[in-house]
Scaffold this active site. Structure first.
Site, PDB file in Angstrom:
ATOM      1  N   SER A  88       0.820  -1.207   0.000  1.00  0.00           N
ATOM      2  CA  SER A  88       0.000   0.000   0.000  1.00  0.00           C
ATOM      3  C   SER A  88       0.867   1.276   0.000  1.00  0.00           C
ATOM      4  CB  SER A  88      -0.883  -0.059   1.249  1.00  0.00           C
ATOM      5  OG  SER A  88      -1.494   1.159   1.497  1.00  0.00           O
ATOM      6  N   GLN A  89       1.831   1.368   0.919  1.00  0.00           N
ATOM      7  CA  GLN A  89       2.663   2.579   0.992  1.00  0.00           C
ATOM      8  C   GLN A  89       3.653   2.650  -0.165  1.00  0.00           C
ATOM      9  OE1 GLN A  89       2.417   5.257   2.891  1.00  0.00           O
ATOM     10  NE2 GLN A  89       0.700   4.401   4.011  1.00  0.00           N
ATOM     11  N   GLY A  90       4.232   1.507  -0.521  1.00  0.00           N
ATOM     12  CA  GLY A  90       5.203   1.508  -1.621  1.00  0.00           C
ATOM     13  C   GLY A  90       4.585   2.050  -2.893  1.00  0.00           C
ATOM     14  N   GLN A  93       3.673   6.048  -2.262  1.00  0.00           N
ATOM     15  CA  GLN A  93       4.860   6.903  -2.136  1.00  0.00           C
ATOM     16  C   GLN A  93       5.724   6.808  -3.393  1.00  0.00           C
ATOM     17  OE1 GLN A  93       6.974   6.678   1.604  1.00  0.00           O
ATOM     18  NE2 GLN A  93       5.167   6.070   2.747  1.00  0.00           N
ATOM     19  N   ARG A 109      10.657  -8.723  -4.110  1.00  0.00           N
ATOM     20  CA  ARG A 109      11.085 -10.066  -4.505  1.00  0.00           C
ATOM     21  C   ARG A 109      10.484 -10.396  -5.874  1.00  0.00           C
ATOM     22  NH1 ARG A 109       8.323 -13.353   0.475  1.00  0.00           N
ATOM     23  NH2 ARG A 109       6.304 -12.331   0.386  1.00  0.00           N
ATOM     24  N   ALA A 149       6.383  -7.155   9.629  1.00  0.00           N
ATOM     25  CA  ALA A 149       6.896  -8.508   9.908  1.00  0.00           C
ATOM     26  C   ALA A 149       8.032  -8.845   8.940  1.00  0.00           C
ATOM     27  CB  ALA A 149       5.771  -9.530   9.779  1.00  0.00           C
ATOM     28  N   HIS A 172       7.178   3.751   9.715  1.00  0.00           N
ATOM     29  CA  HIS A 172       6.624   3.341  11.002  1.00  0.00           C
ATOM     30  C   HIS A 172       7.818   3.129  11.929  1.00  0.00           C
ATOM     31  CE1 HIS A 172       3.686   1.973  13.735  1.00  0.00           C
ATOM     32  NE2 HIS A 172       3.429   0.773  13.275  1.00  0.00           N
ATOM     33  N   GLU A 296     -26.297   5.881  10.844  1.00  0.00           N
ATOM     34  CA  GLU A 296     -26.453   7.275  11.264  1.00  0.00           C
ATOM     35  C   GLU A 296     -25.109   7.857  11.720  1.00  0.00           C
ATOM     36  OE1 GLU A 296     -29.808   7.887  13.842  1.00  0.00           O
ATOM     37  OE2 GLU A 296     -28.862   9.637  14.717  1.00  0.00           O
TER      38      GLU A 296
END
Ligand SMILES: NC(=O)c1ccc[n+]([C@@H]2O[C@H](COP(=O)([O-])OP(=O)(O)OC[C@H]3O[C@@H](n4cnc5c(N)ncnc54)[C@H](OP(=O)(O)O)[C@@H]3O)[C@@H](O)[C@H]2O)c1
Length: 397
Positions: A88-90, A93, A109, A149, A172, A296
């Site tokens: 997601s970030q790779g 960004q 990989r 991980a 992170h 709501e």
């Protein structure tokens, strides 16, 4: 966001809110004047760096105005940004860096899901797409955007490649802060910086394309060159941030793990389930229980909080709703605060990190996660929600 959200919030209130909200959401002098008062006092505007008074505490905020594209290109003219991992970030960004005209390469990989996705996004094997080790060798700024991980798992191969003069970048604080568990002990002779976007990588990309920019935290873990902070700010802007808030690696990781387990995700899901189950056990129909618990909240009331704050939401509700909500909020707070303290302790002492590493390093973690999602999807509350959402005008053919 605040000024833009108001008309949408009022519109939503008219469409989806209970009677009390609809009546009270119509503009009236008190609400109009509340919206007109700026909530944040800007103390010193100085070319993209601002000291902002956040409820009595002054903090420095950096913004991208000070870093136009040309300045970024000049700053990074001798750098190769090696982005490792294309989740997601790779994705977000990486594409933003490429659009900024910077020299960025991707390392993943070979023949994994990310390799294929990177090719679909126009990265070319041998030109700007490499295996992880080759990309790190070529890079001067190594952006470790593997899953947390995987950062731990691959560290024995990654660490020897982080030679003197390179910069190590994280999104992170997880790996270096919990190094006793992750084994990510960073080399002593390199700068180590952090840019942590406060949102998913998809949002990083979308906001950048809209010309806005996501809020991010920045931090320095190790400053060998004396230039680490400026590099973190420049990287923050380069990856697509609008505003950058300074923090430490420790505070970033503690607040992030705590928040997602609490109000952002885990806590709110727990509240939804508890409220829904009681309504169902007391004889309410699924649609009534769902509308009163989730629909709501997300469609009418939470956007009001997001737009102009909690008092704005209260002001938009009936006097009956207000009285009860004010009374019960302190009881919820008193009952929940011990649990939040327990959660913070569990984050701080590494228990949450240990659990995450153990779970997410299992070979079949994706299958196990998918099974848990299937169980959530199959809960009555979320099946009822699917039916409720299908009735929204935009979901009707
Ligand atoms: N997602 C967010 O909302 C968010 C927000 C702020 C910060 N962050 C931080 O940003 C960093 C990246 O997060 P993310 O969510 O983008 O990660 P992610 O989507 O989980 O990315 C996983 C990446 O790691 C690779 N990978 C997984 N196991 C690997 C292994 N054993 N060897 C080599 N590569 C492996 C995957 O490649 P394959 O496709 O080959 O498996 C993929 O490219 C993390 O530190 C995270 O905490 C995330």
């Amino acid at each position: 966001m605040a000024s833009r959200t108001l008309p949408r919030a009022l519109r939503l209130a008219r469409v989806a809110a209970p009677r009390s909200v609809v009546a009270a959401a119509l503009p009236r002098p008190a609400l109009a004047s509340a919206a007109a008062v700026p909530r944040v006092a800007m103390v010193t505007p100085a070319r993209g760096i601002k000291t902002i008074d956040f409820a009595g505490t002054k903090e420095t905020v950096y913004e991208r105005e000070d870093w136009p594209r040309e300045k970024l290109q000049e700053f990074f003219k001798n750098d190769t940004l090696a982005l490792i991992g294309y989740g997601s970030q790779g994705h977000g960004q990486g594409l933003n860096l490429r659009d900024q005209g910077l020299n960025v390469i991707v390392g993943v990989r070979k023949d994994g899901a990310s390799w294929k996705e990177a090719i679909q996004d126009g990265w070319v094997p041998g030109k700007n797409l490499f295996d992880v080790s080759t990309a790190i060798e070529k890079g001067t700024i190594v952006m470790n955007l593997l899953s947390d991980a995987a950062q731990s798992e691959t560290w024995p191969q990654v660490k020897p490649l982080l030679t003197k003069g390179k910069t190590l970048y994280f999104s992170h604080g997880f790996s270096p802060v919990f190094k006793d568990l992750t084994k990510v002990d960073v080399p002593k002779d390199i700068d180590v910086i952090l840019v942590a976007p406060k949102g998913s990588g998809r949002t990083v990309r979308t906001l950048f394309r809209e010309g806005r920019g996501i809020n991010s935290s920045i931090a320095v873990f190790q400053d060998v060159t004396g230039n680490a902070k400026e590099k973190a700010i420049a990287m923050g802007v380069a990856v697509g941030s609008g505003y950058l808030y300074e923090t430490t690696f420790e505070k970033e990781v503690y607040s992030d793990l705590y928040g997602e387990r609490g109000c952002l995700m885990g806590g709110i899901h727990g509240m939804f389930l508890a409220q829904y189950e009681v309504l169902r056990e007391r004889g309410h129909s699924p649609s009534e229980a769902f509308n009163e618990t989730v629909e709501e909240a997300t469609q009418s009331l939470y956007p009001l909080i997001g737009g102009n704050g909690m008092d704005w939401m209260y002001a938009a509700c009936s006097t009956t709703a207000r009285r009860g909500a004010i009374d019960w909020s302190s009881r919820f707070k008193d009952n929940l605060k011990p649990l939040f303290n327990e959660l913070y302790d569990s984050v701080r002492d590494g228990s949450e990190t240990k659990r995450s590493l153990e779970y997410n390093s299992q070979k079949d973690y994706r299958e196990k996660y998918e099974k848990e999602m299937e169980e959530i999807r199959e809960l009555e509350i979320w099946r009822a929600g699917k039916a409720v959402r299908s009735l929204r005008p935009e979901n009707q053919k």
